[in-house]
Scaffold this motif. Structure first.
Motif: not given
Length: 366
Positions: A14-35
């Motif tokens: 349905s796109g839910w699993i890939s969407g949740v994983c994408a948001v999690a990775l996107g937030a992790l990557g953005t947070g690391a760049v900010l650090c």
């Protein structure tokens, strides 16, 4: 109210699993760049020199690529794609900030948030315990089960405020118990083998934590703070993070006093901090491991699950964090053979469900 994102079914494809994983990775990557971009504001000073920067940049690159790919997949599978769009927005934001090759910012500054500490712990514990709980679940439940946003908020705040919590933990011991310090005795303690010091720290810390924990159950005012921790109706690796900040600070500050007075070496103290971080997550985890032989020596998930059980026979039992023998000696041990609790939480659910109201709950009139 539902935990399901708007417009998504949870079924595979349905796109839910890939969407949740994408948001999690996107937030992790953005947070690391900010650090990397704002290290003085967002990273723990003692940890900065330990990070292999080139490896960190490579991991950020992989994370952002993964987030982009999963976001595209989610949008292709679903006609409504809030998760995919959100993930793409996070990836774009990370790239605009400099991406994996972002310049290291200024290191000058005395006050900081532990965003790096939060991201690192979330990544390590998530990668370790999420697969374990899916493969060896004691009770089948979704990864994003009811209450997960509240527990993640507790996890985030306790890690982001690492400077504040460490300061409040260490300062009271130095101010109020300096009179109890004896340099010669501390020198003798620190001269012991490191392994022996580690064992002594575990025993002494758990005796302190047992007493503090029992007080939080026995004193009505303290129980209102500790009730937040017991309000979770599910047990998993994230549930243990649901603790009121007052509970966290008081427990850590009082448990640190004997370690400060005795003067253990830094190495075994740091080893204990790593040990307790993993062990505290493990004993709340939704895993069916019994650890039969180890259970006589060390607290296991089944031992601590009974402490959280919504069962009258289990009330005010199993206070020890590490060593069940303390409960055995003091008459508070409870471990029915071959059984796990049927339900968790506090009867009547008196504690609010969202993070902000949980912080205010102990200060309201009973």
């Amino acid at each position: 109210m539902t935990d399901r994102p708007l417009g998504y079914e949870r079924r595979f494809g349905s796109g839910w699993i890939s969407g949740v994983c994408a948001v999690a990775l996107g937030a992790l990557g953005t947070g690391a760049v900010l650090c990397i971009r704002y290290p003085a504001l967002l990273t723990v000073p003692d940890a900065r020199a330990l990070y292999p920067l080139e490896l960190v940049r490579f991991v950020i690159h992989l994370v952002l690529v993964g987030a982009f790919g999963l976001a595209a997949l989610s949008m292709a599978l679903s006609r409504r794609a809030p998760l995919g769009v959100t993930a793409l927005a996070l990836v774009v934001a990370a790239l605009l900030l400099g991406g994996s090759q972002v310049d290291v910012g200024s290191l000058d500054g005395a006050r900081y948030l532990g965003l790096d500490w939060f991201l690192l712990n979330l990544l390590v514990f998530g990668m370790l315990f999420v697969p374990l709980e899916q493969l060896f679940a004691r009770r089948p439940q979704r990864i994003l089960r009811p209450g997960w946003p509240t527990d993640l908020a507790h996890f985030a705040v306790s890690h982001l405020l690492v400077q504040v919590t460490v300061l409040i933990t260490l300062v009271p011991a130095a101010i109020f118990f300096r009179w109890a310090v004896h340099p010669a005795f501390q020198t003798a303690v620190a001269a012991q083998p490191l392994a022996l010091q580690f064992v002594e720290i575990v025993v002494i810390a758990d005796l302190s934590e047992y007493a503090i924990h029992r007080l939080f159950h026995a004193v009505p005012l303290l129980w209102r703070f500790h009730a937040v921790h017991h309000s979770s109706e599910v047990m998993d690796w994230l549930a243990g993070s649901r603790m009121h900040l007052v509970d966290v600070v008081v427990t850590r500050a009082l448990a640190f006093v004997p370690l400060y007075v005795l003067g253990f070496s830094p190495a075994p103290v740091y080893a204990y901090l790593v040990f307790v971080s993993f062990h505290a997550v493990l004993i709340h985890a939704n895993v069916r491991f019994r650890f039969e032989r180890l259970a006589h020596v060390l607290a296991t998930p089944r031992f601590h699950h009974w402490h959280h059980a919504a069962d009258p026979a289990a009330v005010d039992r199993n206070f020890a964090v590490h060593l069940p023998v303390i409960d055995r000696l003091l008459g508070t041990y409870y471990m029915p053979p071959e059984r796990w609790p049927e339900a968790y939480g506090i009867p009547g659910n008196p504690v609010p469900r969202d993070y902000a109201r949980q912080l205010l709950y102990p200060f309201r009139r009973p």
